[in-house]
Design a protein around this motif. Structure first.
Motif, PDB file in Angstrom:
ATOM      1  N   MET A   1       2.846  10.874 -10.730  1.00  0.00           N
ATOM      2  CA  MET A   1       2.807  11.752  -9.546  1.00  0.00           C
ATOM      3  C   MET A   1       2.070  11.055  -8.401  1.00  0.00           C
ATOM      4  SD  MET A   1       3.606  14.642  -8.179  1.00  0.00           S
ATOM      5  CE  MET A   1       4.012  15.703  -9.571  1.00  0.00           C
ATOM      6  N   ARG A   2       2.643  11.110  -7.216  1.00  0.00           N
ATOM      7  CA  ARG A   2       1.998  10.532  -6.044  1.00  0.00           C
ATOM      8  C   ARG A   2       0.851  11.439  -5.601  1.00  0.00           C
ATOM      9  NH1 ARG A   2       6.813   8.665  -1.991  1.00  0.00           N
ATOM     10  NH2 ARG A   2       5.063   7.489  -1.080  1.00  0.00           N
ATOM     11  N   PRO A   3      -0.209  10.878  -5.021  1.00  0.00           N
ATOM     12  CA  PRO A   3      -1.341  11.705  -4.576  1.00  0.00           C
ATOM     13  C   PRO A   3      -0.929  12.833  -3.632  1.00  0.00           C
ATOM     14  CG  PRO A   3      -1.930   9.388  -4.511  1.00  0.00           C
ATOM     15  CD  PRO A   3      -0.470   9.439  -4.839  1.00  0.00           C
ATOM     16  N   ARG A   6       4.567  13.966  -3.122  1.00  0.00           N
ATOM     17  CA  ARG A   6       5.929  13.636  -2.703  1.00  0.00           C
ATOM     18  C   ARG A   6       6.725  13.002  -3.839  1.00  0.00           C
ATOM     19  NH1 ARG A   6       5.718   9.510   1.539  1.00  0.00           N
ATOM     20  NH2 ARG A   6       3.507   9.221   1.102  1.00  0.00           N
ATOM     21  N   ASN A   7       8.051  13.115  -3.755  1.00  0.00           N
ATOM     22  CA  ASN A   7       8.922  12.385  -4.662  1.00  0.00           C
ATOM     23  C   ASN A   7       8.837  10.897  -4.348  1.00  0.00           C
ATOM     24  OD1 ASN A   7       9.890  14.770  -5.874  1.00  0.00           O
ATOM     25  ND2 ASN A   7      11.479  14.995  -4.295  1.00  0.00           N
ATOM     26  N   LEU A   8       9.250  10.066  -5.291  1.00  0.00           N
ATOM     27  CA  LEU A   8       9.156   8.619  -5.107  1.00  0.00           C
ATOM     28  C   LEU A   8       9.938   8.155  -3.874  1.00  0.00           C
ATOM     29  CD1 LEU A   8       9.596   7.390  -8.807  1.00  0.00           C
ATOM     30  CD2 LEU A   8       7.471   7.871  -7.574  1.00  0.00           C
ATOM     31  N   ASP A   9      11.054   8.830  -3.572  1.00  0.00           N
ATOM     32  CA  ASP A   9      11.905   8.430  -2.453  1.00  0.00           C
ATOM     33  C   ASP A   9      11.751   9.338  -1.244  1.00  0.00           C
ATOM     34  OD1 ASP A   9      13.051  10.717  -3.433  1.00  0.00           O
ATOM     35  OD2 ASP A   9      15.103   9.933  -3.476  1.00  0.00           O
ATOM     36  N   TYR A 167       3.588   1.540  -6.757  1.00  0.00           N
ATOM     37  CA  TYR A 167       2.389   2.337  -6.984  1.00  0.00           C
ATOM     38  C   TYR A 167       2.457   2.940  -8.380  1.00  0.00           C
ATOM     39  CZ  TYR A 167      -1.031   6.108  -6.665  1.00  0.00           C
ATOM     40  OH  TYR A 167      -2.083   6.957  -6.918  1.00  0.00           O
ATOM     41  N   ALA A 168       1.431   2.718  -9.174  1.00  0.00           N
ATOM     42  CA  ALA A 168       1.389   3.201 -10.565  1.00  0.00           C
ATOM     43  C   ALA A 168       2.635   2.764 -11.317  1.00  0.00           C
ATOM     44  CB  ALA A 168       1.234   4.717 -10.600  1.00  0.00           C
ATOM     45  N   GLY A 169       3.095   1.545 -11.026  1.00  0.00           N
ATOM     46  CA  GLY A 169       4.236   0.982 -11.726  1.00  0.00           C
ATOM     47  C   GLY A 169       5.593   1.435 -11.231  1.00  0.00           C
ATOM     48  N   GLN A 170       5.627   2.279 -10.183  1.00  0.00           N
ATOM     49  CA  GLN A 170       6.882   2.830  -9.689  1.00  0.00           C
ATOM     50  C   GLN A 170       7.114   2.428  -8.226  1.00  0.00           C
ATOM     51  OE1 GLN A 170       9.157   4.694 -11.321  1.00  0.00           O
ATOM     52  NE2 GLN A 170       8.034   4.727 -13.249  1.00  0.00           N
ATOM     53  N   PRO A 171       8.356   2.070  -7.864  1.00  0.00           N
ATOM     54  CA  PRO A 171       8.665   1.825  -6.460  1.00  0.00           C
ATOM     55  C   PRO A 171       8.592   3.140  -5.682  1.00  0.00           C
ATOM     56  CG  PRO A 171      10.338   0.868  -7.891  1.00  0.00           C
ATOM     57  CD  PRO A 171       9.511   1.783  -8.738  1.00  0.00           C
ATOM     58  N   VAL A 172       7.890   3.148  -4.552  1.00  0.00           N
ATOM     59  CA  VAL A 172       7.726   4.364  -3.755  1.00  0.00           C
ATOM     60  C   VAL A 172       8.000   4.046  -2.290  1.00  0.00           C
ATOM     61  CG1 VAL A 172       6.080   5.449  -5.335  1.00  0.00           C
ATOM     62  CG2 VAL A 172       5.233   4.006  -3.485  1.00  0.00           C
ATOM     63  N   LEU A 220      15.054   1.835  -1.093  1.00  0.00           N
ATOM     64  CA  LEU A 220      14.231   2.920  -0.555  1.00  0.00           C
ATOM     65  C   LEU A 220      14.035   2.753   0.947  1.00  0.00           C
ATOM     66  CD1 LEU A 220      11.442   3.236  -3.291  1.00  0.00           C
ATOM     67  CD2 LEU A 220      13.246   4.903  -2.804  1.00  0.00           C
ATOM     68  N   ALA A 221      13.822   1.510   1.379  1.00  0.00           N
ATOM     69  CA  ALA A 221      13.602   1.248   2.806  1.00  0.00           C
ATOM     70  C   ALA A 221      14.825   1.633   3.631  1.00  0.00           C
ATOM     71  CB  ALA A 221      13.251  -0.215   3.021  1.00  0.00           C
ATOM     72  N   LEU A 222      16.021   1.335   3.140  1.00  0.00           N
ATOM     73  CA  LEU A 222      17.246   1.711   3.842  1.00  0.00           C
ATOM     74  C   LEU A 222      17.297   3.230   4.039  1.00  0.00           C
ATOM     75  CD1 LEU A 222      19.823  -0.614   2.069  1.00  0.00           C
ATOM     76  CD2 LEU A 222      19.368  -0.585   4.522  1.00  0.00           C
ATOM     77  N   GLN A 223      16.936   3.949   3.001  1.00  0.00           N
ATOM     78  CA  GLN A 223      16.919   5.411   3.070  1.00  0.00           C
ATOM     79  C   GLN A 223      15.878   5.898   4.082  1.00  0.00           C
ATOM     80  OE1 GLN A 223      16.711   7.335  -0.803  1.00  0.00           O
ATOM     81  NE2 GLN A 223      15.457   8.985   0.040  1.00  0.00           N
TER      82      GLN A 223
END
Length: 237
Positions: A1-3, A6-9, A167-172, A220-223
């Protein structure tokens, strides 16, 4: 979970308020979550000496942070008599990015300076400055077109920027300060409205990252840039 929860994307809430100052030819305050940047574009009927008599215009940028933009007060750089290396690097990035989206011959021999002043910092200030700086630039160019000072629009496309990281092993997407300060990888993507890359800054703060992770951040950046371009278009409509 992000601080932030938010969802990862999920990008932070974006707000762009135009006409933020009275005198600048173009201005806005851009808010990306709790990061807020004042961007102004100032027109001058001159160019740097190296461009004199070339028929080419110039777009440049300056960047700064107000003393209490962060958790604790920072000393004004003017008080120390020089800009930090970080400030110089960021303002050069902003200038390069905005020039990539403009036809300098259509602008003619004039200079537009985009000033980006961080009012409040919560991560992603350089990306917010580029995105808001484009809006200020667009508004200043609109004035030139309306006045008949230029015959064709020199702006080729939108320019926007967003951060991504591991972040925490996940692309965000779109890191705030809490994530940026703990991220294993931090990156900034500067793109045109059509999704073409202008500049990518990516570095491993901890373990090295893989090609697969980079591709995930790029997607993610494109989005994120799509959302920022939509906000820009709405602001200048």
């Amino acid at each position: 979970m992000r601080p932030s929860g938010r969802n990862l994307d999920e990008i932070r809430e974006i707000s762009i308020e135009t006409g933020a100052t009275k005198h600048a030819e173009g201005s806005c305050i851009i808010s990306c979550g709790d990061t807020r940047v004042l961007c102004t574009a100032s027109l001058e009927e001159r160019v740097p000496p190296f461009l004199k008599n070339t028929g080419l215009g110039w777009v440049t940028a300056e960047y700064g942070m107000l003393p209490r933009a962060t958790h604790t007060r920072m000393r004004r750089e003017a008080a120390s008599g020089k800009q930090s290396g970080r400030t110089q690097e960021i303002q050069r990035l902003i200038g390069r990015s905005l020039r990539a989206g403009i036809d300098r011959s259509a602008l003619g021999e004039r200079q537009i300076t985009v000033d980006c002043d961080v009012i409040q910092a919560d991560g992603g200030t350089r990306c917010a400055a580029i995105t808001g700086g484009w809006v200020a630039l667009r508004l200043a160019v609109n004035k030139l077109l309306k006045a008949g000072d230029i015959s064709s629009d020199p702006i080729l496309d939108h320019v926007a920027a967003v951060s991504c990281g591991i972040y925490a092993g996940q692309p965000v997407l779109d890191l705030d300060y809490a994530e940026d300060s703990e991220a294993g990888t931090d990156s900034n993507f500067v793109m045109t409205g059509k999704g073409a890359l202008i500049e990518v800054q990516a570095s491993a703060e901890g373990a090295a990252f893989s090609r697969e992770q980079f591709d995930e951040m790029y997607a993610l950046a494109l989005q994120g840039v799509d959302a920022l371009v939509a906000a820009q278009a709405k602001a200048v409509a």
